[in-house]
Write a protein that holds these residues in place. Structure first.
Motif, short mmCIF file in Angstrom:
data_model
loop_
_atom_site.label_atom_id
_atom_site.label_comp_id
_atom_site.label_asym_id
_atom_site.label_seq_id
_atom_site.Cartn_x
_atom_site.Cartn_y
_atom_site.Cartn_z
N UNK A 157 0.82 -1.20 0.00
CA UNK A 157 0.00 0.00 0.00
C UNK A 157 0.86 1.26 0.00
N UNK A 158 1.91 1.26 0.81
CA UNK A 158 2.75 2.45 0.92
C UNK A 158 3.51 2.71 -0.38
N UNK A 159 4.00 1.66 -1.03
CA UNK A 159 4.68 1.85 -2.31
C UNK A 159 3.72 2.35 -3.37
N UNK A 160 2.48 1.87 -3.33
CA UNK A 160 1.48 2.34 -4.28
C UNK A 160 1.26 3.84 -4.13
N UNK A 161 1.08 4.31 -2.91
CA UNK A 161 0.84 5.74 -2.67
C UNK A 161 2.08 6.57 -3.01
N UNK A 162 3.26 6.06 -2.67
CA UNK A 162 4.50 6.76 -2.99
C UNK A 162 4.65 6.95 -4.50
N UNK A 163 4.35 5.90 -5.27
CA UNK A 163 4.63 5.95 -6.70
C UNK A 163 3.50 6.54 -7.54
N UNK A 182 -4.75 8.31 -1.73
CA UNK A 182 -5.20 7.05 -1.17
C UNK A 182 -4.67 5.88 -1.97
N UNK A 183 -4.74 4.71 -1.37
CA UNK A 183 -4.17 3.52 -1.97
C UNK A 183 -5.02 3.00 -3.13
N UNK A 184 -4.35 2.49 -4.17
CA UNK A 184 -4.96 1.86 -5.33
C UNK A 184 -6.04 2.73 -5.99
N UNK A 185 -5.82 4.03 -6.00
CA UNK A 185 -6.82 4.93 -6.59
C UNK A 185 -6.49 5.32 -8.02
N UNK A 186 -5.30 4.96 -8.50
CA UNK A 186 -4.94 5.20 -9.90
C UNK A 186 -3.90 4.18 -10.31
N UNK A 187 -3.78 3.96 -11.61
CA UNK A 187 -2.85 2.94 -12.10
C UNK A 187 -1.62 3.54 -12.76
N UNK A 188 -1.50 4.84 -12.76
CA UNK A 188 -0.33 5.48 -13.37
C UNK A 188 0.53 6.13 -12.30
#
Length: 419
Positions: A119-125, A130-136
């Protein structure tokens, strides 16, 4: 009455009507555009939750040694000021800091507080709130935004392209490995096969161009190898990790410097990328943290050293950001490690950087100041750090930063005055 703000095109047309020299008026704009086209930004992701209190130990904080015990640093740490030092392995970073070309950001975090790597890597990148809210990734959206005004190319270094640089804009990816001969028969046959394919044709052409650039970028480097190029895709992670042992650590440091020099070689090439991302693995230090981080931070230091020396005169046009998904607990655990935390330390380096002290505020390590009585309390939203660099160094406008690059982030102000 509304004020009239002339456009560049309108101003030039008016000037022509009065017989003024278009060439003379265009010179400053052309010079400004040329200078902007030289600006480079590199983002290094250290995966696993890098311990900020080891990267930049606050040796002058009165609570530091009591919390860290055997993991605390003493005189062996590389001093920065009265409070902070750098890990003993960060020798190249320390030299840059002394030259005014590196600064620490000692209490920074993303908006995520779940302490989960995924989750944290997703938000960082993604740069999303919020988590998993975009794919780019936010760096891909930065390239997309800049590409509306000028030519901007980007590259990721590693076996797979990180989420940070995935999105609508097609970018290159390179990893040291078995070479692809751009003059061999197979690429020629593939070019013929895909020449009318709107998707695969340009992708193959871009891949062969990157391979050719890789040969030039790595020519003459000790330990330099051929390259395998792939278009964006694949999963996040896949970063570089050094081998173990003293011999492995030394070999890893040499390979890491070569990796940094290779990236610099790409960015020095005429028409080469001006935006880059690199992913380094192995910073999760639940046990045996001292030995693990000695190796991993030596590797990181060598990569940054390679980028610095490899860019040569272009270093003055460059900013490098080093970040991780979260920090570690302020206290050690029972296995001489630390657990997932919140606030960590980011690094900002480059010849374009303004000299200065720490970036942001230091909350101290007093028990009352710890986040949830366990972690370094974040005093700076990492998006603000990224925004500041993109605004001042790459000329991304505030509206795009608040809405496109970092969605729904208008309340997060850019950290200005860094470049």
């Amino acid at each position: 009455m509304n004020a009239f703000t002339p456009s560049r095109r309108g101003l030039l047309a008016t000037a022509a009507g009065f017989g003024l020299s278009l060439q003379l008026l265009a010179v400053p704009a052309v010079a400004a555009d040329a200078a902007l086209n030289k600006k480079k930004v590199i983002v290094v992701i250290c995966r696993g939750g890098m311990d900020g209190l080891s990267v930049a130990p606050p040796v002058g904080d009165s609570d530091y040694h009591g919390l860290r015990g055997a993991l605390a640093f003493g005189s062996e740490a590389l001093p920065l000021d009265g409070t902070f030092a750098l890990h003993p392995q960060l020798t190249a970073v320390h030299a840059m800091a002394k030259a005014g070309e590196a600064r620490i950001v000692p209490a920074v975090a993303t908006p995520d507080r779940a302490r989960s790597h995924f989750e944290a890597q997703d938000v960082l990148e993604t740069g999303a709130p919020g988590v998993y809210s975009t794919t780019s990734g936010w760096l891909n959206r930065t390239v997309e935004t800049l590409s509306a005004h000028r030519k901007v190319d980007a590259i990721s270094i590693g076996p797979t392209a990180p989420l940070l640089l995935r999105g609508k804009v097609q970018t290159a990816s390179w990893s040291p490995g078995r070479g692809v001969d751009a003059e061999a028969r197979l690429p020629t046959l593939l070019q013929d096969l895909y020449r009318n394919d709107a998707l695969l044709g340009p992708a193959l052409a871009r891949g062969l161009a990157t391979e050719t650039m890789a040969k030039d970028a790595t020519a003459g480097l000790d330990g330099g190898q051929g390259a395998m190029m792939a278009q964006n895709g694949g999963k996040a992670g896949g970063g570089f990790k050094a081998g173990g042992g003293a011999q492995g650590a030394q070999g890893g440091r040499e390979a890491a410097k070569t990796l940094g020099e290779s990236l610099a070689g790409f960015m020095r090439e005429p028409g080469g990328p001006t935006v880059a991302a690199i992913s380094l693995d192995g910073f999760d230090s639940h046990a045996g943290q001292a030995g693990l981080l000695t190796q991993r931070l030596a590797y990181l230091d060598a990569v940054l050293d390679g980028v610095h020396t490899g860019l040569g005169p272009e270093w003055k046009n460059t900013v490098v950001l080093v970040a991780t998904e979260f920090g570690r607990t302020a206290r050690t655990n029972g296995t001489q490690g630390t657990d997932h935390g919140t606030g960590s330390t980011a690094l900002i380096l480059g010849g374009a950087l303004k000299p200065g002290g720490i970036v942001g505020d230091w909350p101290t390590l007093k028990q009352s100041a710890l986040f949830e009585n366990r972690d370094v309390a974040p005093t700076l939203d990492m998006r603000g750090l990224f925004k500041g660099v993109l605004a001042e160094h790459m000329a991304v406008d505030r509206t795009a930063l608040d809405n496109t690059v970092f969605p729904s982030s208008a309340a997060v102000k850019p950290v200005l005055g860094l470049v």
